[in-house]
Scaffold this active site. Structure first.
Site, mmCIF file in Angstrom:
data_model
loop_
_atom_site.group_PDB
_atom_site.id
_atom_site.type_symbol
_atom_site.label_atom_id
_atom_site.label_comp_id
_atom_site.label_asym_id
_atom_site.label_seq_id
_atom_site.Cartn_x
_atom_site.Cartn_y
_atom_site.Cartn_z
ATOM 1 N N ASP A 1 0.697 -1.114 0.100
ATOM 2 C CA ASP A 1 0.210 -0.572 0.034
ATOM 3 C C ASP A 1 0.462 1.163 -0.257
ATOM 4 O O ASP A 1 2.533 0.472 0.068
ATOM 5 C CB ASP A 1 -0.758 -0.331 1.689
ATOM 6 C CG ASP A 1 -1.889 -0.775 1.567
ATOM 7 O OD1 ASP A 1 -2.185 -1.770 -0.005
ATOM 8 O OD2 ASP A 1 -2.381 -1.148 2.558
ATOM 9 N N ASP B 1 -9.958 -6.880 2.270
ATOM 10 C CA ASP B 1 -8.302 -7.637 1.850
ATOM 11 C C ASP B 1 -7.955 -8.743 1.553
ATOM 12 O O ASP B 1 -6.687 -9.054 0.875
ATOM 13 C CB ASP B 1 -7.705 -6.113 2.378
ATOM 14 C CG ASP B 1 -7.173 -5.387 1.430
ATOM 15 O OD1 ASP B 1 -7.610 -5.116 0.248
ATOM 16 O OD2 ASP B 1 -6.965 -3.476 1.784
ATOM 17 N N ASP C 1 -5.442 -3.772 4.042
ATOM 18 C CA ASP C 1 -5.854 -2.821 5.322
ATOM 19 C C ASP C 1 -7.060 -3.319 5.564
ATOM 20 O O ASP C 1 -7.831 -3.457 6.552
ATOM 21 C CB ASP C 1 -5.824 -1.555 5.619
ATOM 22 C CG ASP C 1 -5.321 -0.630 4.502
ATOM 23 O OD1 ASP C 1 -6.003 -1.411 3.306
ATOM 24 O OD2 ASP C 1 -5.335 0.430 4.572
#
Ligand code: ATP
Length: 917
Positions: free
Chosen positions: A353, A658, A654
């Site tokens: 991310d 996901d 997160d």
């Protein structure tokens, strides 16, 4: 080795399917059947929550909100388990035989070895267990709660009945709560009911006899929120919760194993069997064909078995892993499932991310675009102090638009700003915190939320990328929305113009402004409003085509300095780093450049990926480093594409959606601070600080652990082979044994337990992070190991026989010759240890000779032990040794040096011929 970890949810599900637990608590028997107000009143609470004092009083009364752990296996049983081992059985049988044959000294030595083995194994297991426990404690959950009317985050353990908590998608419900406000709340209750589909929740009371799965007015502790948000009042905590009543099941003990440990355990078992069969054949050969003395041959075979069977190896490997798990936790990577530690060392691509992982997730609004004007915003951190410039004049219409934007920023917001000793921080999403600060910079310190109470909310969802609220105003209601610019623009028909007029929406201009702000690396958010009716419900459809675009906010979120270094380290280690973000392509690309990713020729967006077939996606996945505006489904496709190219993928996540990508990746990494419980549940690794540098550190640690495991195996098996070969040769050729069986037992005990452990503690070897990742299918027991065993066997046997024969010929003293051979064997083991400590380069370096504290500690024990059994008269009795004259002590040490030099030359030849990367 067995270590405690929580039972799998599958086991729990099986045990519980369809079961309704009896209500035992008197306090709140039927909270689900009563109206929310009644429950609040009964608990002397209110929607604003309890006061801090009252909460503390209740905590003292009701105790912490935690469930009691499972009973541990009694100490004595855990100790006795260390005797349950084929080799120990052989030794116990040998002790009995020697006693029966009238050799009590030998019996005593064998029993000492057996006991020492169990005690050391027991202590080591305790250490590994403590390491794992400490890590479990790091995973303690938090809860968002209203105390003194303010939203704060506390340890879930401190919740009390009457507390009002806030839950949203991705959270694990912290206790049993009666819902008092819900927005599209869905909860997955498989852990309690076995039902894996999420169930809808509402406020209406249900039948008091309703089974657990139908109590839709409740959210139960331990279940996971899959969509929406809600607040509710805690009715039961700790052992009184539904899940608390079955906690015995929850803390069931699982075996702690990894594929490698399983492989080595199986290998060790078969090797043990092979050696025992071989030993028995050798015994028969000695006694019947060579007509040798039974007792002596039997003892030799026992010595040979002890030497060759890698009895300590599985335990030391588990310790190595446990030490690795601990070291990773120190570096903020918490391993929830042990196999991850092996895979981490082999990772070849890290998909990460952006927000919070590569950047700090400390946001501050830096620019605003509204009414055709670009404003700069000053101020630092979350303090609501700063200005917006150019400041619009009092009579300027732009000012009204700016104020509307500030109201939207404050009202369409779930976070809170908290000031402690002059320092401002956020409870909730940092981006929302930054918006609150911005709003106060524009509006001043007014109670916006009090003026316009919220009546409904459409929570943020990564799929539609916006959030909206319905707030009451003096004369009606307004909808406020915020989200990704392109998501908000599609919902808008018009926009606020410079003179306060409404202009038709100009999506192109907004996109241009968005690009310009994003190019500076700022995250861009759009805000909008609409007039509404008080009782409206909010859905994406009801918003469409109604909103008025207010403006854009650019938020700075600087890259983490340590992430820049870690990205460089990863790339040097042949590990690719890819950024997969939900953010705008422009922002992603700017941050990627700051972080040091290969400058992207172009960034691929989720939309681009959607248009690609699997083959095109695979090529794109390999050649692109930045993916923007991705959805959880894109992440899953990218993992699959990279894995199809034989890459070992670490993937961060997160969000509640996901989970599939985290499960599918070779190593799923969840964010510990900002990650949802759903993501944490799915991932074997959790980052305590959400930091990319911690992933890189964990990969480095993973490589160190794997390297040390390799070193341990490459030390244990060849030295074992070397020792055993001495006995085998003597037995086969009917030679005098150069080392007595008791001496062999001693060598094994003293070296395996000390030097082996030293290897488990080896630091990262230089060069480890300069080599490409190991192949997924690289076997641990490969041809290089066979070669090492062959080399050690030849060198050990030749050296021991040489010094033995030389001493015997020179002096004619058998005891002295054996003492020399015995000490030489120990010195060879030490030499081999120094040799094996370095696999990526030469061992004979200053660093190599300096050793480590563990190596020197191990060595000190070995030297003290050898001096005792060689020079101390009572020990000489037991081990049939004699004091070594200086010349022979010199021969012993010289033999070690010669063998070490030969080993090093052989390694250098091999390294020279190694294929270049
Ligand atoms: P990363 O995937 O790197 O963590 P991200 O946080 O931007 O990036 P998401 O959380 O999926 O990824 O957010 C995607 C976009 O949705 C953001 O860029 C932002 O425009 C918008 N967004 C994020 N959070 C909110 C929120 N609470 N309210 C409204 N819009 C939001």
């Amino acid at each position: 080795m067995h270590l405690p970890v929580a039972g799998s949810s599958e086991q729990i599900n099986q045990a519980l399917r369809g079961r309704v637990l009896p209500d035992q608590s008197i306090a709140m028997t039927a909270a689900h059947a009563e109206p929310a107000d009644a429950v609040l009143a009964r608990l002397s609470s209110a929607p604003e929550g309890l006061s801090q004092d009252e909460a503390e009083r209740r905590l003292a009364q009701y105790g912490p909100n935690s469930t009691p752990g499972a009973a541990r296996t009694p100490v004595i049983l855990r100790f006795l388990r260390h005797f349950h081992n084929a080799l120990i059985y052989v030794l116990i049988a040998a002790a009995a035989v020697t006693w029966w044959l009238g050799h009590p000294l030998d019996t005593a030595v064998i029993i000492f070895v057996v006991l020492a083995n169990a005690v050391i194994g027991f202590i080591q297991e305790g250490r590994a267990e403590a390491a794992m426990k400490a890590i479990q404690a790091l995973l303690s959950p938090h809860a968002a709660v209203f105390r003194n009317g303010e939203r704060i985050t506390i340890d879930a353990e401190d919740l009390v009945p009457g507390d009002v908590v806030f839950i949203e998608a991705g959270d694990r419900v912290p206790a049993d709560i009666r819902l008092i406000d819900v927005s599209n709340l869905q909860v997955q209750e498989a852990i309690l009911t076995g039902e894996s589909l999420p169930v809808d929740k509402s406020l209406e009371p249900v039948e008091s006899e309703a089974p657990l799965g139908d109590r839709s007015s409740m959210a139960f502790g331990g279940t996971i929120v899959t969509a929406g948000q809600a607040s509710g009042v805690v009715v039961e905590t700790g052992a009184n919760t539904q899940i608390g009543r079955i906690s015995g099941l929850l803390s069931q003990v699982d075996k702690l194993e990894t594929p490698l440990l399983v492989q080595i355990n199986a290998f060790a078992k078969w090797l043990t069997l092979l050696i025992l069969v071989f030993g028995a054949a050798l015994l028969a050969f000695g006694v019947f064909i060579r007509k040798a003395d039974f007792t002596e041959t039997f003892m030799s075979v026992v010595g040979l078995s002890v030497a060759a069977i890698p009895e300590g190896l599985p335990a030391v490997l588990t310790i190595t892993m446990a030490i690795g798990v601990r070291a990773m936790a120190d570096k903020n990577a918490i391993i929830r499932r042990l196999p991850a530690i092996e895979t981490l060392g082999a990772v070849s691509v890290i998909c990460t991310d952006k927000t919070g992982t590569l950047t700090r997730n400390e946001m501050v609004a830096a620019s605003v675009f509204a009414a055709d004007t670009i404003f700069e915003v000053s101020g630092e951190g979350y303090a609501p102090e700063g200005t917006v410039s150019p400041a619009p004049r009092e009579d300027d219409q732009t000012r009204a638009t700016l104020k509307d934007l500030a109201r939207a920023a404050a009202l369409c917001n779930d976070a809170a700003l908290v000031e402690t000793n002059g320092v401002w921080s956020v409870s909730g999403d940092p981006m929302e915190g930054a918006l609150l600060a911005l709003s106060r910079k524009i509006l001043g310190d007014v109670d916006i939320v009090g003026e316009s109470p919220r009546r409904a909310v459409l929570p943020f969802d990564a799929r539609h990328r916006f959030m909206a609220t319905l707030n009451e105003t003096g004369d009606g209601a307004r909808i406020y929305a915020k989200g990704a610019p392109e998501a908000i623009t599609t919902l808008c028909t018009d926009m606020a113009g410079p003179g306060g007029e409404r202009l038709p929406i100009n999506a192109e201009d907004i996109a241009r402004q968005t690009e310009a702000i994003a190019a500076k690396g700022q995250r861009v958010l759009a805000l909008a409003l609409a007039e509404a009716d008080t009782g409206e419900t909010l859905t994406p459809d009801t918003l469409s085509g109604r909103l008025t675009f207010l403006g854009l906010v650019g938020l700075v979120d600087p890259p983490r300095a340590e992430a820049i270094q870690s990205v460089a380290d990863c790339r040097a280690a042949g590990i690719q780093v890819k950024m997969i973000t939900g953010d705008h392509a422009g922002t992603a690309s700017a941050i990627a450049a700051q972080i040091g990713l290969p400058r992207p020729a172009h960034v691929l967006t989720g939309e681009d990926l959607d248009r690609m077939d699997d083959a095109a996606l695979t090529t794109a996945a390999l050649n692109t480093y930045v993916f923007a505006r991705t959805s959880p489904e894109d992440k899953l496709r990218l993992v699959n594409a990279l894995q199809s190219q034989n890459m070992i993928v670490a993937m961060t996540g997160d969000g509640v959606n996901d989970a599939p990508a985290l499960k599918r990746a070779d190593v799923g990494v969840a964010m510990g601070r900002t990650g949802s419980e759903a993501a944490k549940e799915a991932a074997p690794v959790i980052l305590a600080d959400d930091n990319f540098a911690s992933i890189a550190a964990a990969v480095t640690e993973g490589r160190r652990v794997y390297d040390n495991i390799q070193k341990l195996v490459h030390w244990t098996l060849p030295t074992g082979g070397g020792e055993a070969s001495v006995v085998i040769l003597a037995l086969l050729f009917g030679l005098t044994l150069p080392i007595t069986p008791i001496q062999i037992l001693w060598v094994n005990l003293i070296t395996e337990m000390t030097l082996g452990l030293a290897l488990a503690l080896e630091p990262l070897e230089r060069g480890t992070m300069e080599e490409p990742p190991r192949r997924r299918d690289a076997p641990l027991l490969d041809s290089s190991l066979l070669w090492d065993i062959a080399v050690a066997t030849v060198l050990f046997a030749a050296t021991v026989f040489a010094v033995f024969t030389y001493t015997l010929n020179e002096t004619g003293a058998l005891d002295l010759a054996r003492t020399v051979a015995f000490n030489t064997l120990v010195v060879l083991q030490v030499a081999y240890l120094f040799f094996v400590r370095f696999r990526h380069g030469a061992s004979t370096t200053l660093e190599g000779l300096r050793g480590t504290r563990a190596v020197w500690a191990g060595l000190a024990v070995v030297i003290a032990g050898q001096l005792t059994v060689t020079f101390w008269p009572p020990a000489q009795e037991v081990f049939a040794t004699t004091s070594l004259p200086p010349v022979y002590a010199g021969i012993v040490l010289g033999a070690g040096v010669v063998v070490y030099v030969l080993l090093e030359i052989e390694k250098q030849m091999r390294l020279a011929l190694r294929p270049r990367a």
